[in-house]
Design a protein around this motif. Structure first.
Motif, PDB file in Angstrom:
ATOM      1  N   ILE A  42      -3.155  16.536  56.715  1.00 34.46           N
ATOM      2  CA  ILE A  42      -2.580  17.838  56.409  1.00 34.46           C
ATOM      3  C   ILE A  42      -2.683  17.958  54.893  1.00 34.46           C
ATOM      4  N   THR A  43      -3.406  18.960  54.427  1.00 30.97           N
ATOM      5  CA  THR A  43      -3.670  19.084  53.001  1.00 30.97           C
ATOM      6  C   THR A  43      -3.578  20.534  52.547  1.00 30.97           C
ATOM      7  N   ASP A  44      -3.274  20.707  51.282  1.00 32.97           N
ATOM      8  CA  ASP A  44      -3.282  22.048  50.712  1.00 32.97           C
ATOM      9  C   ASP A  44      -4.499  22.248  49.813  1.00 32.97           C
ATOM     10  N   GLN A  45      -5.372  21.247  49.769  1.00 29.02           N
ATOM     11  CA  GLN A  45      -6.558  21.320  48.924  1.00 29.02           C
ATOM     12  C   GLN A  45      -7.823  21.276  49.778  1.00 29.02           C
ATOM     13  N   MET A  46      -8.808  22.050  49.368  1.00 28.03           N
ATOM     14  CA  MET A  46     -10.117  22.002  50.009  1.00 28.03           C
ATOM     15  C   MET A  46     -11.150  21.670  48.943  1.00 28.03           C
ATOM     16  N   SER A  47     -12.115  20.836  49.303  1.00 25.76           N
ATOM     17  CA  SER A  47     -13.179  20.484  48.368  1.00 25.76           C
ATOM     18  C   SER A  47     -14.361  21.418  48.594  1.00 25.76           C
ATOM     19  N   PRO A  48     -15.281  21.479  47.632  1.00 27.57           N
ATOM     20  CA  PRO A  48     -16.458  22.347  47.801  1.00 27.57           C
ATOM     21  C   PRO A  48     -17.318  21.972  49.003  1.00 27.57           C
ATOM     22  N   ASP A  49     -17.224  20.719  49.469  1.00 31.09           N
ATOM     23  CA  ASP A  49     -18.013  20.232  50.606  1.00 31.09           C
ATOM     24  C   ASP A  49     -17.355  20.542  51.952  1.00 31.09           C
ATOM     25  N   ASP A  50     -16.139  21.084  51.944  1.00 31.00           N
ATOM     26  CA  ASP A  50     -15.405  21.336  53.185  1.00 31.00           C
ATOM     27  C   ASP A  50     -15.934  22.559  53.919  1.00 31.00           C
ATOM     28  N   ILE A  51     -15.987  22.426  55.232  1.00 30.96           N
ATOM     29  CA  ILE A  51     -16.361  23.529  56.120  1.00 30.96           C
ATOM     30  C   ILE A  51     -15.200  23.742  57.077  1.00 30.96           C
ATOM     31  N   LEU A 103     -16.141  17.839  70.420  1.00 29.43           N
ATOM     32  CA  LEU A 103     -15.004  16.955  70.193  1.00 29.43           C
ATOM     33  C   LEU A 103     -13.743  17.540  70.808  1.00 29.43           C
ATOM     34  N   THR A 104     -12.826  16.661  71.179  1.00 29.69           N
ATOM     35  CA  THR A 104     -11.521  17.083  71.671  1.00 29.69           C
ATOM     36  C   THR A 104     -10.442  16.327  70.912  1.00 29.69           C
ATOM     37  N   ILE A 105      -9.443  17.069  70.438  1.00 28.74           N
ATOM     38  CA  ILE A 105      -8.252  16.474  69.839  1.00 28.74           C
ATOM     39  C   ILE A 105      -7.124  16.658  70.846  1.00 28.74           C
ATOM     40  N   ASP A 106      -6.521  15.543  71.251  1.00 27.51           N
ATOM     41  CA  ASP A 106      -5.445  15.571  72.236  1.00 27.51           C
ATOM     42  C   ASP A 106      -4.260  14.789  71.685  1.00 27.51           C
ATOM     43  N   LYS A 130      -1.149  25.186  54.409  1.00 26.51           N
ATOM     44  CA  LYS A 130      -1.736  23.868  54.683  1.00 26.51           C
ATOM     45  C   LYS A 130      -2.946  23.986  55.602  1.00 26.51           C
ATOM     46  N   HIS A 131      -3.836  23.008  55.490  1.00 24.43           N
ATOM     47  CA  HIS A 131      -5.029  22.932  56.322  1.00 24.43           C
ATOM     48  C   HIS A 131      -4.997  21.632  57.123  1.00 24.43           C
ATOM     49  N   LEU A 132      -5.534  21.680  58.317  1.00 24.00           N
ATOM     50  CA  LEU A 132      -5.724  20.488  59.130  1.00 24.00           C
ATOM     51  C   LEU A 132      -7.149  20.009  58.885  1.00 24.00           C
ATOM     52  N   LYS A 133      -7.287  18.774  58.437  1.00 24.34           N
ATOM     53  CA  LYS A 133      -8.610  18.248  58.093  1.00 24.34           C
ATOM     54  C   LYS A 133      -8.907  17.006  58.924  1.00 24.34           C
ATOM     55  N   LEU A 134     -10.071  16.984  59.539  1.00 21.77           N
ATOM     56  CA  LEU A 134     -10.573  15.799  60.230  1.00 21.77           C
ATOM     57  C   LEU A 134     -11.378  15.022  59.198  1.00 21.77           C
ATOM     58  N   TYR A 135     -10.883  13.842  58.832  1.00 21.56           N
ATOM     59  CA  TYR A 135     -11.467  13.075  57.742  1.00 21.56           C
ATOM     60  C   TYR A 135     -11.961  11.737  58.258  1.00 21.56           C
ATOM     61  N   VAL A 184     -13.637  20.113  57.977  1.00 20.75           N
ATOM     62  CA  VAL A 184     -14.437  18.893  58.027  1.00 20.75           C
ATOM     63  C   VAL A 184     -15.348  18.894  56.810  1.00 20.75           C
ATOM     64  N   GLU A 185     -15.495  17.740  56.162  1.00 17.55           N
ATOM     65  CA  GLU A 185     -16.442  17.653  55.058  1.00 17.55           C
ATOM     66  C   GLU A 185     -17.856  17.686  55.625  1.00 17.55           C
ATOM     67  N   LYS A 186     -18.680  18.543  55.070  1.00 19.79           N
ATOM     68  CA  LYS A 186     -20.049  18.710  55.558  1.00 19.79           C
ATOM     69  C   LYS A 186     -20.789  17.377  55.589  1.00 19.79           C
ATOM     70  N   SER A 187     -20.598  16.557  54.558  1.00 20.09           N
ATOM     71  CA  SER A 187     -21.293  15.270  54.479  1.00 20.09           C
ATOM     72  C   SER A 187     -20.816  14.273  55.537  1.00 20.09           C
ATOM     73  N   GLN A 188     -19.660  14.518  56.157  1.00 26.23           N
ATOM     74  CA  GLN A 188     -19.135  13.614  57.178  1.00 26.23           C
ATOM     75  C   GLN A 188     -19.440  14.072  58.606  1.00 26.23           C
ATOM     76  N   MET A 189     -20.031  15.237  58.756  1.00 32.12           N
ATOM     77  CA  MET A 189     -20.274  15.779  60.094  1.00 32.12           C
ATOM     78  C   MET A 189     -21.222  14.903  60.914  1.00 32.12           C
TER      79      MET A 189
END
Length: 105
Positions: free
Chosen positions: A44-53, A76-79, A21-26, A64-69
């Protein structure tokens, strides 16, 4: 982009992530009016898109999706925020103080 995950958040997140699994900030814009209005959530996802970094952090990689950066600050901080939520913040603001984590496949 630099993402820091606090120790408490890292422990909680590690309990939720399996090996495949991957942790994705969406940046979720669904139901928010237009494409620039949205709210950050954790997936929490098991898929990554071509735009994901994949961003290396102090604790675990975050996707993180490149287009959403453009919606995020460079630092950033995740707490952990309570027992079931997370807080995403930058040095200047809280982007989401009660961020859910969603299983998204």
């Amino acid at each position: 982009m630099n993402i820091h995950i606090t120790e408490q958040a890292a422990r909680k997140l590690a309990d939720r992530l399996d090996e495949d699994k991957h942790l994705k900030l969406y940046y979720d814009t669904e139901g928010c009016g237009c494409g620039v209005d949205g709210i950050p959530v954790l997936w929490i996802t098991d898929q990554m898109s071509p735009d994901d970094i994949e961003i290396e952090t102090n604790a675990m990689p975050v996707v993180v999706e490149k287009s959403q950066m453009m919606f995020y600050a460079d630092q950033l901080t995740i707490d952990a925020s309570g027992s079931n939520y997370y807080r995403l913040s930058s040095p200047g603001e809280i982007l989401n103080g009660r961020m859910n984590i969603i299983n998204h496949s």
